[in-house]
Structures are given as structure tokens and as C-alpha cells.
Write a protein that holds these residues in place. Structure first.
Motif, PDB file in Angstrom:
ATOM      1  N   HIS A   1       0.807  -1.212   0.000  1.00  0.00           N
ATOM      2  CA  HIS A   1       0.000   0.000   0.000  1.00  0.00           C
ATOM      3  C   HIS A   1       0.843   1.266   0.000  1.00  0.00           C
ATOM      4  O   HIS A   1       0.362   2.345   0.353  1.00  0.00           O
ATOM      5  N   SER A   2       2.072   1.134  -0.406  1.00  0.00           N
ATOM      6  CA  SER A   2       2.936   2.304  -0.537  1.00  0.00           C
ATOM      7  C   SER A   2       3.333   2.462  -1.998  1.00  0.00           C
ATOM      8  O   SER A   2       3.425   1.494  -2.752  1.00  0.00           O
ATOM      9  N   HIS A   3       3.540   3.686  -2.394  1.00  0.00           N
ATOM     10  CA  HIS A   3       3.992   3.953  -3.757  1.00  0.00           C
ATOM     11  C   HIS A   3       5.519   3.951  -3.845  1.00  0.00           C
ATOM     12  O   HIS A   3       6.076   4.220  -4.910  1.00  0.00           O
ATOM     13  N   GLU A   4       6.179   3.628  -2.733  1.00  0.00           N
ATOM     14  CA  GLU A   4       7.630   3.659  -2.694  1.00  0.00           C
ATOM     15  C   GLU A   4       8.202   2.252  -2.614  1.00  0.00           C
ATOM     16  O   GLU A   4       7.532   1.301  -2.198  1.00  0.00           O
ATOM     17  N   LEU A   5       9.477   2.137  -2.990  1.00  0.00           N
ATOM     18  CA  LEU A   5      10.229   0.897  -2.858  1.00  0.00           C
ATOM     19  C   LEU A   5      11.342   1.101  -1.842  1.00  0.00           C
ATOM     20  O   LEU A   5      11.623   2.221  -1.417  1.00  0.00           O
ATOM     21  N   GLY A   6      11.970   0.005  -1.456  1.00  0.00           N
ATOM     22  CA  GLY A   6      13.103   0.106  -0.529  1.00  0.00           C
ATOM     23  C   GLY A   6      12.709   0.565   0.855  1.00  0.00           C
ATOM     24  O   GLY A   6      13.412   1.367   1.479  1.00  0.00           O
ATOM     25  N   LEU A   7      11.592   0.052   1.371  1.00  0.00           N
ATOM     26  CA  LEU A   7      11.076   0.512   2.669  1.00  0.00           C
ATOM     27  C   LEU A   7      11.722  -0.200   3.856  1.00  0.00           C
ATOM     28  O   LEU A   7      11.978   0.424   4.892  1.00  0.00           O
ATOM     29  N   PHE A   8      11.963  -1.519   3.719  1.00  0.00           N
ATOM     30  CA  PHE A   8      12.412  -2.305   4.862  1.00  0.00           C
ATOM     31  C   PHE A   8      13.558  -3.245   4.484  1.00  0.00           C
ATOM     32  O   PHE A   8      13.611  -3.760   3.369  1.00  0.00           O
ATOM     33  N   VAL A   9      14.440  -3.446   5.449  1.00  0.00           N
ATOM     34  CA  VAL A   9      15.454  -4.497   5.368  1.00  0.00           C
ATOM     35  C   VAL A   9      15.268  -5.382   6.590  1.00  0.00           C
ATOM     36  O   VAL A   9      15.243  -4.889   7.723  1.00  0.00           O
ATOM     37  N   LEU A  10      15.101  -6.667   6.364  1.00  0.00           N
ATOM     38  CA  LEU A  10      14.978  -7.636   7.453  1.00  0.00           C
ATOM     39  C   LEU A  10      16.247  -8.462   7.496  1.00  0.00           C
ATOM     40  O   LEU A  10      16.807  -8.821   6.451  1.00  0.00           O
ATOM     41  N   THR A  11      16.720  -8.774   8.689  1.00  0.00           N
ATOM     42  CA  THR A  11      17.838  -9.700   8.820  1.00  0.00           C
ATOM     43  C   THR A  11      17.408 -10.876   9.678  1.00  0.00           C
ATOM     44  O   THR A  11      16.604 -10.731  10.604  1.00  0.00           O
ATOM     45  N   GLY A  12      17.953 -12.056   9.341  1.00  0.00           N
ATOM     46  CA  GLY A  12      17.607 -13.250  10.097  1.00  0.00           C
ATOM     47  C   GLY A  12      18.723 -14.264  10.064  1.00  0.00           C
ATOM     48  O   GLY A  12      19.299 -14.529   9.011  1.00  0.00           O
ATOM     49  N   SER A  13      19.058 -14.816  11.215  1.00  0.00           N
ATOM     50  CA  SER A  13      20.109 -15.827  11.297  1.00  0.00           C
ATOM     51  C   SER A  13      19.538 -17.234  11.455  1.00  0.00           C
ATOM     52  O   SER A  13      20.260 -18.174  11.741  1.00  0.00           O
ATOM     53  N   SER A  14      18.229 -17.355  11.274  1.00  0.00           N
ATOM     54  CA  SER A  14      17.616 -18.683  11.236  1.00  0.00           C
ATOM     55  C   SER A  14      16.306 -18.594  10.475  1.00  0.00           C
ATOM     56  O   SER A  14      15.712 -17.520  10.349  1.00  0.00           O
ATOM     57  N   VAL A  15      15.878 -19.720   9.953  1.00  0.00           N
ATOM     58  CA  VAL A  15      14.567 -19.804   9.303  1.00  0.00           C
ATOM     59  C   VAL A  15      13.531 -19.975  10.407  1.00  0.00           C
ATOM     60  O   VAL A  15      13.687 -20.834  11.279  1.00  0.00           O
ATOM     61  N   PRO A  16      12.461 -19.178  10.431  1.00  0.00           N
ATOM     62  CA  PRO A  16      11.462 -19.327  11.493  1.00  0.00           C
ATOM     63  C   PRO A  16      10.925 -20.752  11.579  1.00  0.00           C
ATOM     64  O   PRO A  16      10.632 -21.373  10.554  1.00  0.00           O
ATOM     65  N   ALA A  17      10.820 -21.240  12.795  1.00  0.00           N
ATOM     66  CA  ALA A  17      10.343 -22.607  12.986  1.00  0.00           C
ATOM     67  C   ALA A  17       8.864 -22.735  12.647  1.00  0.00           C
ATOM     68  O   ALA A  17       8.407 -23.769  12.169  1.00  0.00           O
ATOM     69  N   ASP A  18       8.097 -21.662  12.896  1.00  0.00           N
ATOM     70  CA  ASP A  18       6.649 -21.731  12.704  1.00  0.00           C
ATOM     71  C   ASP A  18       6.191 -20.533  11.882  1.00  0.00           C
ATOM     72  O   ASP A  18       6.249 -19.395  12.335  1.00  0.00           O
ATOM     73  N   MET A  19       5.779 -20.797  10.649  1.00  0.00           N
ATOM     74  CA  MET A  19       5.239 -19.733   9.797  1.00  0.00           C
ATOM     75  C   MET A  19       3.738 -19.944   9.558  1.00  0.00           C
ATOM     76  O   MET A  19       3.172 -19.434   8.598  1.00  0.00           O
ATOM     77  N   SER A  20       3.098 -20.687  10.454  1.00  0.00           N
ATOM     78  CA  SER A  20       1.692 -21.058  10.253  1.00  0.00           C
ATOM     79  C   SER A  20       0.759 -19.849  10.288  1.00  0.00           C
ATOM     80  O   SER A  20      -0.319 -19.875   9.681  1.00  0.00           O
TER      81      SER A  20
ATOM     82  N   GLN B   1      19.053 -24.732   8.826  1.00  0.00           N
ATOM     83  CA  GLN B   1      18.126 -23.645   9.144  1.00  0.00           C
ATOM     84  C   GLN B   1      18.816 -22.467   9.820  1.00  0.00           C
ATOM     85  O   GLN B   1      18.322 -21.341   9.754  1.00  0.00           O
ATOM     86  N   ILE B   2      19.955 -22.732  10.469  1.00  0.00           N
ATOM     87  CA  ILE B   2      20.721 -21.625  11.055  1.00  0.00           C
ATOM     88  C   ILE B   2      21.957 -21.315  10.212  1.00  0.00           C
ATOM     89  O   ILE B   2      22.881 -20.646  10.667  1.00  0.00           O
ATOM     90  N   PHE B   3      21.955 -21.818   8.980  1.00  0.00           N
ATOM     91  CA  PHE B   3      22.960 -21.471   7.964  1.00  0.00           C
ATOM     92  C   PHE B   3      24.379 -21.878   8.340  1.00  0.00           C
ATOM     93  O   PHE B   3      25.348 -21.254   7.898  1.00  0.00           O
ATOM     94  N   VAL B   4      24.500 -22.927   9.148  1.00  0.00           N
ATOM     95  CA  VAL B   4      25.820 -23.479   9.471  1.00  0.00           C
ATOM     96  C   VAL B   4      26.278 -24.389   8.338  1.00  0.00           C
ATOM     97  O   VAL B   4      27.455 -24.381   7.945  1.00  0.00           O
ATOM     98  N   ILE B   5      25.358 -25.172   7.819  1.00  0.00           N
ATOM     99  CA  ILE B   5      25.622 -26.070   6.693  1.00  0.00           C
ATOM    100  C   ILE B   5      25.044 -25.455   5.423  1.00  0.00           C
ATOM    101  O   ILE B   5      23.920 -24.933   5.432  1.00  0.00           O
ATOM    102  N   GLU B   6      25.826 -25.511   4.354  1.00  0.00           N
ATOM    103  CA  GLU B   6      25.328 -25.072   3.043  1.00  0.00           C
ATOM    104  C   GLU B   6      25.866 -26.030   1.983  1.00  0.00           C
ATOM    105  O   GLU B   6      26.937 -25.824   1.413  1.00  0.00           O
ATOM    106  N   ASP B   7      25.125 -27.091   1.757  1.00  0.00           N
ATOM    107  CA  ASP B   7      25.545 -28.081   0.762  1.00  0.00           C
ATOM    108  C   ASP B   7      25.428 -27.515  -0.648  1.00  0.00           C
ATOM    109  O   ASP B   7      24.743 -26.510  -0.879  1.00  0.00           O
ATOM    110  N   VAL B   8      26.086 -28.171  -1.596  1.00  0.00           N
ATOM    111  CA  VAL B   8      26.108 -27.719  -2.988  1.00  0.00           C
ATOM    112  C   VAL B   8      25.349 -28.703  -3.861  1.00  0.00           C
ATOM    113  O   VAL B   8      25.578 -29.915  -3.794  1.00  0.00           O
ATOM    114  N   GLU B   9      24.462 -28.179  -4.684  1.00  0.00           N
ATOM    115  CA  GLU B   9      23.671 -29.028  -5.575  1.00  0.00           C
ATOM    116  C   GLU B   9      24.516 -29.535  -6.742  1.00  0.00           C
ATOM    117  O   GLU B   9      25.538 -28.952  -7.102  1.00  0.00           O
ATOM    118  N   ALA B  10      24.046 -30.628  -7.329  1.00  0.00           N
ATOM    119  CA  ALA B  10      24.724 -31.207  -8.485  1.00  0.00           C
ATOM    120  C   ALA B  10      24.379 -30.426  -9.749  1.00  0.00           C
ATOM    121  O   ALA B  10      23.256 -29.938  -9.904  1.00  0.00           O
TER     122      ALA B  10
END
Length: 427
Positions: free
Chosen positions: A98-117, A265-274
């Protein structure tokens, strides 16, 4: 000095500015201590620290009853550790809608939320995503940056460059890692940081990600096992057998899988796809992910080893050095709208890293500590794989590169293969 005065520029700086020009909000994800918040602070004009001890409970309550109060402030506004209150997601999405502008928010997170229900909207079209990792050598000031991946993809493969990193120094950098706070510390103090990071993961961070109680000792044993499998396509069963043989512990496959999922989920492991290219022959390509930590120091700290141990065991050094290179290549590839993959076929032909850009260009990279024998092995592998690719169905590789730990110079061989010390590389 302010944080902005002592800030070491990151490759993510320009990526964040670009993302904000096209989205209402940008989510920066990555491991703790990798510099997400500090990077966001450089561009944001107001900040909400969701986990601030004195205000955390109040922030969580407000996120449930009146989240718009938390979003007030000069834009762009930083919402640090947003996953503490996932309901903020919909509020930010609504504000952006509902804003006519871009670049309003920056979110940072060091884990994926456990519950997004309770989250209704995916954020598609309103949110941009940015992945941050610990510092690559160009960011920490330890690469000369004489060889640019961007220029290689643009066809400038007539390279020349230097590196000033000895094998001993590379061993130290591998154990220290790319944690921003450690880069400017005294060497002995800097080495402590990775051990502290691993301890925090084992005792606290992995417990918080999904609320599941996990034995820190068993987490430690699993992380040690994962360290021994850096750069391999080890199955859960293989890790289970390793735990039994080397750690004297028994974990069933479901438990191991849940531990690995939590560490991702806490970005300790980052495997590489084939990577799955078009080949002239019908060769079966292995599709298993390749095991890596997000930073090589996690592996060395988990194993309880230091620089002198790596020098004394070059086989282990080679495996963990590969993790360092994968970290750097991922950081640089991100800047080029690219991804990093791994290739292996049923005949054992293997390419450590494939950087594949969005426009279809790609480069093939073998990773070696150094020395003529290892470099020649890498060259042979690259030429063999390049010869298998069906260039009638896909582009020829933009470059073939052997990426090394040591070597004073970057140069192009007569056969066209590039020999590049990682201490001379940049995006």
C-alpha cells in the motif's frame, strides 16, 4: 569511531542497494556473526532490534496486536532478527503493498522461522532475498583481486596477477575463517572466534531453531563427522557409520537428518547441488548434494585443530581448503547473479565447482592446494569434462580454472586453462 567509520565494505553492499530499488522489502539471511546487521546498518535510516533484551517481550507482543507501530521510522527501516516475531512478515508485506515507494524495509535473520503457520502471504513480488556469508578473501583484504570473475565471463581470460599468501598463512586463514570481527584481531585471539561460534551452535543456537531439545555432545559429534566429509557426497548412512566408528556414538538416520536440517536452518551447513549439463554421451550424473559448511573454520573448530595441524596433514587441509574456496566462489557468484554447483558422473569424473550464471554462461573450476602434480590433475579433469559437453545444446565454458591455495602468480597456460591462487581472485 562509529560502525560506519570502521566498516569493511562487503560485496553484499551493492547487492542490497540493487534489491531495494526493485522491492518493498529485502530479507538478508545468513549465519550469525557473518555481518548481516552491520551491512544493513550502513544503508538503513532507522533500526528495530527485535532481540534487544529489555524490549524483546514487548516487541513480540506488539507484533501480535499492533505490528504497524514497530514499522514506524525513517526508511529504509531495519528489522533485525525479524524471525523472533514471524507475524511481522504480513505487516511488512501489507505496508509495501500500500505504498507507492520501494526500498522501505530491510529484514535480517540468522535462522529460518520454525513456525510460519500464522503467516498468510508468501511475499512474492514484494520481498527480495539476499544471502550473506562470512567474508571472502577479497572482502577481508587478503586477496589482491587481480583476477576478476566478471572479466573472465566477459571473455578477458588473458590474466596476470599475484598472490602474497604462503601455505602457512592460508592454513591460518582457513582456521580463522571469514568472521568479520575476527579479521582485524591478533592471530591467536582471532583463532578463538571459530571455537566460540561452534560452542554457541552446539549449546544454544541449534536448540532455538525449532524448540527441539538436542544433546550438545551429540551435536558436537555430528559436526565433527560432517567436518570429515567436507567436499564429499556422503549419505546419511555414511555419516551414521562414521559416527559409530570414529565417535563411538549411535544416531539413527532420522535423527541425523533432523540435526542436519536444523544446522541448515541456522545457515551453518550449506551443501552444494549437483550440476546437470548437456553431454555428448549418455553419462549418468550423480545427483547427490556435496557436503559443506558455510565457512571452513567451522570444520577446523569442530575437529579441534589449528593451522599447524593442517600443515601436518595436507590431505585434511585439501578437503577443508575446498570449503574456503566454495565460500569465496559463492560470495563472488552472488554478485554476478550466479550459483555454484558440483559435478560428478558415474565414471568418477568430478569437477569441484561450476559457476553458472543466470544468462547461461558458466565456468568450470578444480580446487587444489598447489604443486605441479595436483595442478596437472586438475587440468586433466577440466579438459576431460569440457570435451564431454555438447556445445550444440549449450554454451562452451567461459573458462577452465584450477584454483589453488598457494602460488605467487595467476596465469593462463598454453592449453587455455587458468591457474589462479585464491589470494588473487575477486568477483
Amino acid at each position: 569511531m562509529t560502525k560506519k567509520e570502521i566498516y569493511r565494505p562487503r560485496i553484499a553492499d551493492k547487492l542490497l542497494k540493487r534489491r531495494l530499488k526493485g522491492k518493498g522489502a529485502v530479507l538478508i539471511e545468513g549465519a550469525k556473526w557473518c555481518g548481516k546487521t552491520t551491512t544493513a546498518e550502513q544503508i538503513c535510516n532507522s533500526i528495530l532490534y527485535m532481540s534487544e533484551p529489555e524490549k524483546k517481550d514487548q516487541n513480540i507482543q506488539l507484533a501480535s496486536i499492533n505490528p504497524r507501530l514497530l514499522l514506524r521510522g525513517d526508511k529504509p527501516r531495519l528489522i533485525d532478527e525479524w524471525q523472533v516475531a514471524p507475524k511481522l512478515w504480513d505487516a511488512i508485506r501489507f505496508e509495501s503493498d500500500h505504498s507507492h515507494e520501494l526500498g522501505l524495509f530491510v529484514l535480517t535473520g540468522s535462522s529460518v522461522p520454525a513456525d510460519m503457520s500464522d503467516v498468510i502471504h508468501s511475499g512474492t513480488g514484494r520481498f527480495g532475498w539476499l544471502r550473506m556469508r562470512p567474508m571472502a578473501l577479497w572482502e577481508s583484504g587478503e586477496s589482491t583481486g587481480d583476477v576478476s570473475l566478471l572479466r573472465l565471463f566477459d571473455g578477458d581470460t588473458d590474466i596476470s596477477g599475484v598472490s602474497h599468501l604462503s601455505l602457512e598463512r592460508m592454513a591460518f586463514i582457513t582456521c580463522r575463517g571469514g568472521w568479520p570481527l575476527s579479521v582485524d584481531m591478533e592471530d591467536e585471539i582471532a583463532l578463538d572466534q571459530a571455537f566460540d561460534y561452534v560452542t554457541a551452535v552446539e549449546k544454544r543456537d541449534i536448540q532455538q531453531v525449532d524448540g527441539v531439545e538436542r544433546d550438545p555432545i551429540r551435536v558436537h559429534r555430528l559436526m565433527r563427522s560432517y567436518s570429515r566429509h567436507q567436499g564429499t557426497q556422503a549419505t546419511i548412512t555414511s555419516i551414521k557409520e562414521d559416527l559409530t566408528e570414529n565417535e563411538g556414538d549411535f544416531l539413527d538416520t532420522d535423527t541425523i537428518a533432523s540435526y542436519i536440517k536444523a544446522l541448515k536452518q541456522i545457515f551453518v551447513i550449506e551443501d552444494v547441488e549437483a550440476w546437470n549439463p548437456n553431454l555428448r554421451s549418455k553419462t549418468a550424473i550423480r545427483s547427490s548434494d556435496t557436503r559443506y559448511y558455510t565457512d571452513p573454520s567451522i570444520a577446523t573448530a569442530s575437529l579441534g585443530i589449528g593451522p599447524s595441524d593442517l600443515i601436518a596433514d595436507l590431505n585434511t587441509f585439501g578437503l577443508i581448503f575446498e570449503t574456503l574456496c566454495m565460500r569465496d566462489l559463492r560470495v563472488y557468484a552472488e554478485a554476478l547473479n550466479g550459483n555454484v554447483y558440483h559435478y560428478r558422473d558415474k565414471n568418477g569424473l568430478e569437477c569441484d565447482a561450476v559457476i553458472h550464471l543466470r544468462d547461461g554462461r558458466y565456468g568450470l573450476i578444480e580446487i587444489k592446494l598447489g604443486g605441479d602434480n595436483l595442478i596437472n590433475q586438475g587440468v586433466k579433469t577440466l579438459l576431460s569434462l569440457a570435451d564431454k559437453i555438447d556445445t550444440g545444446k549449450m554454451k562452451s565454458p567461459s573458462f577452465l580454472m584450477v584454483l589453488t591455495a598457494v602460488g605467487d602468480y595467476a596465469y593462463r597456460r598454453e592449453d587455455g586453462v587458468l591457474i589462479v591462487p585464491v589470494g588473487s581472485l575477486k568477483d
